[in-house]
Design a protein around this motif. Sequence first.
Motif, short mmCIF file in Angstrom:
data_model
loop_
_atom_site.label_atom_id
_atom_site.label_comp_id
_atom_site.label_asym_id
_atom_site.label_seq_id
_atom_site.Cartn_x
_atom_site.Cartn_y
_atom_site.Cartn_z
N ARG A 213 71.52 9.49 17.16
CA ARG A 213 71.94 10.57 18.06
C ARG A 213 70.86 11.64 18.16
O ARG A 213 70.57 12.17 19.24
CB ARG A 213 73.25 11.17 17.54
N PHE A 214 70.25 11.95 17.03
CA PHE A 214 69.21 12.97 17.01
C PHE A 214 68.02 12.55 17.86
O PHE A 214 67.45 13.34 18.60
CB PHE A 214 68.77 13.22 15.57
N GLN A 215 67.63 11.28 17.78
CA GLN A 215 66.51 10.77 18.57
C GLN A 215 66.83 10.81 20.06
O GLN A 215 65.95 11.07 20.89
CB GLN A 215 66.18 9.35 18.12
N VAL A 216 68.09 10.58 20.41
CA VAL A 216 68.52 10.68 21.81
C VAL A 216 68.36 12.11 22.31
O VAL A 216 67.90 12.34 23.44
CB VAL A 216 69.98 10.21 21.96
N LEU A 217 68.71 13.09 21.47
CA LEU A 217 68.57 14.49 21.85
C LEU A 217 67.11 14.86 22.07
O LEU A 217 66.78 15.60 23.01
CB LEU A 217 69.18 15.38 20.78
N VAL A 218 66.24 14.36 21.23
CA VAL A 218 64.81 14.61 21.40
C VAL A 218 64.33 14.05 22.74
O VAL A 218 63.60 14.70 23.49
CB VAL A 218 64.00 14.00 20.23
N CYS A 220 66.20 13.53 25.38
CA CYS A 220 66.80 14.33 26.46
C CYS A 220 66.00 15.61 26.70
O CYS A 220 65.81 16.03 27.84
CB CYS A 220 68.24 14.68 26.11
N ALA A 221 65.56 16.23 25.61
CA ALA A 221 64.76 17.45 25.74
C ALA A 221 63.48 17.18 26.52
O ALA A 221 63.04 17.99 27.34
CB ALA A 221 64.45 18.02 24.36
N GLU A 222 62.89 16.02 26.27
CA GLU A 222 61.67 15.65 27.00
C GLU A 222 61.97 15.34 28.47
O GLU A 222 61.20 15.68 29.37
CB GLU A 222 61.01 14.45 26.32
N LYS A 223 63.13 14.73 28.72
CA LYS A 223 63.48 14.34 30.09
C LYS A 223 63.71 15.54 30.99
O LYS A 223 63.53 15.45 32.22
CB LYS A 223 64.73 13.45 30.07
N ARG A 234 62.08 23.91 21.04
CA ARG A 234 63.21 24.31 20.20
C ARG A 234 64.40 24.70 21.07
O ARG A 234 65.54 24.31 20.79
CB ARG A 234 62.80 25.46 19.29
N HIS A 235 64.13 25.47 22.12
CA HIS A 235 65.21 25.91 23.00
C HIS A 235 65.80 24.72 23.77
O HIS A 235 67.01 24.68 24.04
CB HIS A 235 64.70 26.96 23.97
N ALA A 236 64.95 23.77 24.13
CA ALA A 236 65.44 22.59 24.84
C ALA A 236 66.37 21.77 23.95
O ALA A 236 67.43 21.31 24.41
CB ALA A 236 64.26 21.74 25.30
N LEU A 237 66.01 21.60 22.69
CA LEU A 237 66.87 20.86 21.76
C LEU A 237 68.21 21.58 21.58
O LEU A 237 69.27 20.96 21.56
CB LEU A 237 66.18 20.72 20.41
N SER A 271 62.85 23.59 32.81
CA SER A 271 61.81 23.49 31.79
C SER A 271 61.35 24.86 31.31
O SER A 271 60.89 25.01 30.17
CB SER A 271 60.61 22.71 32.34
N THR A 272 61.47 25.89 32.17
CA THR A 272 61.07 27.23 31.78
C THR A 272 62.14 27.93 30.95
O THR A 272 61.84 28.67 30.02
CB THR A 272 60.78 28.08 33.04
N PHE A 273 63.41 27.67 31.30
CA PHE A 273 64.52 28.30 30.59
C PHE A 273 65.62 27.27 30.35
O PHE A 273 66.67 27.27 30.99
CB PHE A 273 65.06 29.49 31.40
N PRO A 274 65.40 26.34 29.41
CA PRO A 274 66.36 25.25 29.20
C PRO A 274 67.75 25.70 28.77
O PRO A 274 68.73 24.99 29.01
CB PRO A 274 65.69 24.39 28.11
#
Length: 390
Positions: A213-218, A220-223, A234-237, A271-274
């Motif tokens: 689940r954690f890897q999926v969140l990482v 998603c943050a990149e997507k 950090r804010h995206a996660l 991306s500027t304010f996730p």
Amino acid sequence: MLRLRHSVLAQLLSSPSASTISPLHRLFSAAAPAVSPNPSFAVDDYLVATCGLTRAQALKASPKLSHIKSPTNPDAVLAFLAGLGLSDADIAALVARDPQFLCAKVEKTLAPVVAGLTGVGLSPSDIVRLVSLSPNSFRCRSIVSKLHYYLPLFGSSENLLRALKRNSYLLSSDLDGVVKPKVTLLRECGLGACDIAKLCSNQPGLLTTNLERFQVLVACAEKIGVPRGSRMFRHALRAVASFREEEIAARVEYLRNTFMWTDGEVGIAVSTFPLMLSRSKESLQRRSEFLISEVGLEPAYIAHRPVMLGLSLEGRLRPRYCAVKFLKENGLLKRDPNYSIVFRETEKTFRDKFICPHKEAAPHLEEDYDAACKGQLPTNFRFTQAKNGL
């Protein structure tokens, strides 16, 4: 209820060593002498009369304590908790939450735990908060080794205790198998110690979720357009932590429609304010109506300055807009302001630029602005007219 004298406990905590157990043994031997099993001992009555539980709480808790045949050990535990500084209400809440705490051995478990926690730097008040937050973990001696790891990770006892209030599973999770792999991955994503401490303080559940689940969140943050190593990662996660992947996509689509953004503009904004992804739909709709329909800002302008969406609408955006609008309408501003700057400035800077210089020309402006910040803005959003008919 039995109570330890605070001076005795302070003496014990000032010397956190194996010798701590001996004074405790003498203290509890005197305070709670050995009692033979008492067939008439009723656990539920004891929970009500001595521990302060309600009758309903006692009936729920008593099956977990059916093996207790005398008050000897529970009395010793209650005395220990009182000596730590817990109030009667605190103790009642703790026992109701974890009745088996009354079965803990003071000399073998609780006293060594307190000594160990003192040794890693926790203050008496920190220890009181810790036992209230996670009583089941407190009666396990492994808690000391876990705090040896967590305290440097979170940066301070205050950060750690705040995280435990949100997720007490931190102390029951396996460090090597569950927690440390997440911390390693966060470091691989470019997060430094300070970023990890802030992220885990706000989202401690990230450390106890499963690795997949954690890897999926990482991912998603990149997507959503925030690459690893970015200062916004950090804010995206944090933004995606509470949502499934399809929910995140739906929220991005809602933003696109609500603010009338193009694909490129919504990508720039997110991306500027996730953290805008975690805002409620109602909150976003109200900000869209205010910024676009009332203030008159272009969607593209907002997309490139999305931090405005994270500011309080009633406590900041609307009062400042009304103050500036009043100044413009009364000829007190030489040029149109940049609203992104107006909204993001500190309160002191805003007052120095837009309120204080106009006290003579607009004597009621500061009073009206203060009222607006408290939610007392008139329905027509107009301030008292300036002096001399301005």
